[in-house]
Design a protein around this motif. Sequence first.
Motif, PDB file in Angstrom:
ATOM      1  N   GLY A 109       0.853  -1.187   0.000  1.00 25.13           N
ATOM      2  CA  GLY A 109       0.000   0.000   0.000  1.00 25.13           C
ATOM      3  C   GLY A 109       0.881   1.226   0.000  1.00 25.13           C
ATOM      4  O   GLY A 109       1.962   1.227  -0.591  1.00 25.13           O
ATOM      5  N   GLY A 110       0.449   2.251   0.675  1.00 25.46           N
ATOM      6  CA  GLY A 110       1.199   3.501   0.731  1.00 25.46           C
ATOM      7  C   GLY A 110       1.940   3.643   2.045  1.00 25.46           C
ATOM      8  O   GLY A 110       1.345   3.504   3.110  1.00 25.46           O
ATOM      9  N   PRO A 111       3.243   3.928   2.002  1.00 26.45           N
ATOM     10  CA  PRO A 111       3.995   4.114   3.246  1.00 26.45           C
ATOM     11  C   PRO A 111       3.748   5.501   3.834  1.00 26.45           C
ATOM     12  O   PRO A 111       3.906   6.509   3.163  1.00 26.45           O
ATOM     13  CB  PRO A 111       5.451   3.948   2.801  1.00 26.45           C
ATOM     14  N   LEU A 112       3.311   5.534   5.071  1.00 22.53           N
ATOM     15  CA  LEU A 112       3.114   6.770   5.814  1.00 22.53           C
ATOM     16  C   LEU A 112       3.826   6.623   7.156  1.00 22.53           C
ATOM     17  O   LEU A 112       4.287   5.546   7.508  1.00 22.53           O
ATOM     18  CB  LEU A 112       1.625   7.048   6.019  1.00 22.53           C
ATOM     19  N   GLU A 113       3.887   7.698   7.927  1.00 19.26           N
ATOM     20  CA  GLU A 113       4.543   7.615   9.234  1.00 19.26           C
ATOM     21  C   GLU A 113       3.898   6.563  10.125  1.00 19.26           C
ATOM     22  O   GLU A 113       4.562   5.958  10.959  1.00 19.26           O
ATOM     23  CB  GLU A 113       4.525   8.980   9.912  1.00 19.26           C
ATOM     24  N   ALA A 114       2.613   6.333   9.961  1.00 17.87           N
ATOM     25  CA  ALA A 114       1.897   5.357  10.780  1.00 17.87           C
ATOM     26  C   ALA A 114       2.121   3.925  10.306  1.00 17.87           C
ATOM     27  O   ALA A 114       1.674   2.984  10.945  1.00 17.87           O
ATOM     28  CB  ALA A 114       0.408   5.675  10.774  1.00 17.87           C
ATOM     29  N   GLY A 115       2.798   3.726   9.192  1.00 19.30           N
ATOM     30  CA  GLY A 115       3.032   2.394   8.634  1.00 19.30           C
ATOM     31  C   GLY A 115       2.492   2.299   7.225  1.00 19.30           C
ATOM     32  O   GLY A 115       2.212   3.302   6.581  1.00 19.30           O
ATOM     33  N   ILE A 116       2.335   1.091   6.759  1.00 23.90           N
ATOM     34  CA  ILE A 116       1.804   0.845   5.415  1.00 23.90           C
ATOM     35  C   ILE A 116       0.282   0.914   5.463  1.00 23.90           C
ATOM     36  O   ILE A 116      -0.362   0.185   6.216  1.00 23.90           O
ATOM     37  CB  ILE A 116       2.261  -0.529   4.883  1.00 23.90           C
ATOM     38  N   ILE A 117      -0.273   1.798   4.663  1.00 27.38           N
ATOM     39  CA  ILE A 117      -1.721   1.973   4.589  1.00 27.38           C
ATOM     40  C   ILE A 117      -2.218   1.194   3.375  1.00 27.38           C
ATOM     41  O   ILE A 117      -1.751   1.404   2.263  1.00 27.38           O
ATOM     42  CB  ILE A 117      -2.079   3.471   4.425  1.00 27.38           C
ATOM     43  N   GLY A 118      -3.154   0.288   3.590  1.00 24.63           N
ATOM     44  CA  GLY A 118      -3.700  -0.504   2.496  1.00 24.63           C
ATOM     45  C   GLY A 118      -4.716  -1.514   3.019  1.00 24.63           C
ATOM     46  O   GLY A 118      -5.302  -1.330   4.085  1.00 24.63           O
ATOM     47  N   VAL A 119      -4.899  -2.582   2.276  1.00 20.74           N
ATOM     48  CA  VAL A 119      -5.938  -3.566   2.561  1.00 20.74           C
ATOM     49  C   VAL A 119      -5.704  -4.272   3.899  1.00 20.74           C
ATOM     50  O   VAL A 119      -6.632  -4.429   4.692  1.00 20.74           O
ATOM     51  CB  VAL A 119      -6.046  -4.575   1.394  1.00 20.74           C
ATOM     52  N   SER A 120      -4.467  -4.694   4.178  1.00 22.72           N
ATOM     53  CA  SER A 120      -4.204  -5.411   5.435  1.00 22.72           C
ATOM     54  C   SER A 120      -4.511  -4.546   6.646  1.00 22.72           C
ATOM     55  O   SER A 120      -5.192  -4.978   7.581  1.00 22.72           O
ATOM     56  CB  SER A 120      -2.747  -5.874   5.499  1.00 22.72           C
ATOM     57  N   ARG A 121      -3.998  -3.341   6.642  1.00 23.51           N
ATOM     58  CA  ARG A 121      -4.248  -2.421   7.763  1.00 23.51           C
ATOM     59  C   ARG A 121      -5.740  -2.141   7.896  1.00 23.51           C
ATOM     60  O   ARG A 121      -6.269  -2.042   9.005  1.00 23.51           O
ATOM     61  CB  ARG A 121      -3.483  -1.122   7.565  1.00 23.51           C
ATOM     62  N   ALA A 122      -6.435  -2.034   6.784  1.00 20.56           N
ATOM     63  CA  ALA A 122      -7.871  -1.777   6.815  1.00 20.56           C
ATOM     64  C   ALA A 122      -8.617  -2.888   7.540  1.00 20.56           C
ATOM     65  O   ALA A 122      -9.536  -2.620   8.329  1.00 20.56           O
ATOM     66  CB  ALA A 122      -8.402  -1.596   5.395  1.00 20.56           C
ATOM     67  N   PHE A 123      -8.237  -4.134   7.302  1.00 18.40           N
ATOM     68  CA  PHE A 123      -8.898  -5.243   7.998  1.00 18.40           C
ATOM     69  C   PHE A 123      -8.607  -5.216   9.494  1.00 18.40           C
ATOM     70  O   PHE A 123      -9.465  -5.563  10.308  1.00 18.40           O
ATOM     71  CB  PHE A 123      -8.519  -6.597   7.396  1.00 18.40           C
ATOM     72  N   LEU A 124      -7.416  -4.799   9.877  1.00 22.21           N
ATOM     73  CA  LEU A 124      -7.113  -4.658  11.308  1.00 22.21           C
ATOM     74  C   LEU A 124      -7.985  -3.569  11.937  1.00 22.21           C
ATOM     75  O   LEU A 124      -8.523  -3.747  13.029  1.00 22.21           O
ATOM     76  CB  LEU A 124      -5.631  -4.348  11.515  1.00 22.21           C
ATOM     77  N   LEU A 125      -8.119  -2.443  11.243  1.00 23.30           N
ATOM     78  CA  LEU A 125      -8.961  -1.360  11.751  1.00 23.30           C
ATOM     79  C   LEU A 125     -10.430  -1.778  11.847  1.00 23.30           C
ATOM     80  O   LEU A 125     -11.166  -1.300  12.711  1.00 23.30           O
ATOM     81  CB  LEU A 125      -8.836  -0.118  10.866  1.00 23.30           C
ATOM     82  N   ALA A 126     -10.851  -2.670  10.959  1.00 20.96           N
ATOM     83  CA  ALA A 126     -12.243  -3.133  10.942  1.00 20.96           C
ATOM     84  C   ALA A 126     -12.547  -4.135  12.053  1.00 20.96           C
ATOM     85  O   ALA A 126     -13.708  -4.427  12.304  1.00 20.96           O
ATOM     86  CB  ALA A 126     -12.573  -3.747   9.581  1.00 20.96           C
ATOM     87  N   GLY A 127     -11.493  -4.673  12.692  1.00 18.04           N
ATOM     88  CA  GLY A 127     -11.719  -5.613  13.779  1.00 18.04           C
ATOM     89  C   GLY A 127     -11.047  -6.952  13.633  1.00 18.04           C
ATOM     90  O   GLY A 127     -11.210  -7.817  14.498  1.00 18.04           O
ATOM     91  N   GLY A 128     -10.288  -7.154  12.553  1.00 15.23           N
ATOM     92  CA  GLY A 128      -9.549  -8.402  12.404  1.00 15.23           C
ATOM     93  C   GLY A 128      -8.480  -8.517  13.480  1.00 15.23           C
ATOM     94  O   GLY A 128      -7.823  -7.533  13.811  1.00 15.23           O
ATOM     95  N   ILE A 129      -8.311  -9.709  14.040  1.00 15.74           N
ATOM     96  CA  ILE A 129      -7.297  -9.918  15.074  1.00 15.74           C
ATOM     97  C   ILE A 129      -5.933 -10.167  14.434  1.00 15.74           C
ATOM     98  O   ILE A 129      -4.912  -9.745  14.955  1.00 15.74           O
ATOM     99  CB  ILE A 129      -7.699 -11.057  16.041  1.00 15.74           C
ATOM    100  N   ASN A 130      -5.926 -10.867  13.316  1.00 13.19           N
ATOM    101  CA  ASN A 130      -4.725 -11.098  12.521  1.00 13.19           C
ATOM    102  C   ASN A 130      -5.104 -11.050  11.057  1.00 13.19           C
ATOM    103  O   ASN A 130      -6.217 -11.440  10.689  1.00 13.19           O
ATOM    104  CB  ASN A 130      -4.096 -12.471  12.793  1.00 13.19           C
ATOM    105  N   VAL A 131      -4.169 -10.594  10.228  1.00 12.74           N
ATOM    106  CA  VAL A 131      -4.357 -10.596   8.778  1.00 12.74           C
ATOM    107  C   VAL A 131      -3.145 -11.273   8.160  1.00 12.74           C
ATOM    108  O   VAL A 131      -2.003 -10.891   8.431  1.00 12.74           O
ATOM    109  CB  VAL A 131      -4.516  -9.166   8.212  1.00 12.74           C
ATOM    110  N   ILE A 132      -3.408 -12.283   7.351  1.00 13.11           N
ATOM    111  CA  ILE A 132      -2.359 -12.963   6.602  1.00 13.11           C
ATOM    112  C   ILE A 132      -2.453 -12.422   5.186  1.00 13.11           C
ATOM    113  O   ILE A 132      -3.502 -12.501   4.540  1.00 13.11           O
ATOM    114  CB  ILE A 132      -2.548 -14.502   6.621  1.00 13.11           C
ATOM    115  N   SER A 133      -1.353 -11.824   4.708  1.00 13.21           N
ATOM    116  CA  SER A 133      -1.376 -11.178   3.396  1.00 13.21           C
ATOM    117  C   SER A 133      -0.017 -11.301   2.728  1.00 13.21           C
ATOM    118  O   SER A 133       0.964 -11.704   3.353  1.00 13.21           O
ATOM    119  CB  SER A 133      -1.801  -9.712   3.544  1.00 13.21           C
TER     120      SER A 133
END
Length: 193
Positions: A109-133
Amino acid sequence: VFGDPDATADPDWLLPRLPGADGRARRVAGLLGIQPVIGPDATKARFLRDTAASDYIHVAAHGLASAADPMDKSFLALSGERLTAREIQHLKLTGSPVVVLSACQTALGGPLEAGIIGVSRAFLLAGGINVISSLWNVDDHATSEIMFGFAQNLASTNPAEALRLAQLSARSKWPDPRIWSAFVVYGARVVSR
């Protein structure tokens, strides 16, 4: 478990059907004793409806990442529509699922100061406990073996160890790390005892 969505009508990308994704989804669903959602049935509406309370989500599909626009151009290609990182992060996944993205580039995804922004991070924000990507485009056959091994191992260990064991098994068949090492685990720290 969603597999081989029909994304051939995507307006910007050539996304052919993925016969390996169909088989991958069927094998994993069989192991879990559930019915997979395959091909044209694997729509965004069905995904949104069926995954909200799930404790395990598996998507075997095309995935694309955009460093320039990681929220709106990073997506999973479902039948007839894209599911973007922006849409994913606003989901309410109440089952705290382990999310498996058996697709290309889903860890990018896109590198920002908070980390990589993209699909994996989105699933974590949505409530996923772990994301395998995945960190790059993956080999279809090896990915099938890794994903099935992961699902088998998950019955007796945590997601990080389940993936490690599946990758070690794949490494014995395909020594080239480009084949077996694309997948990573994001999310809550889980330590085996």
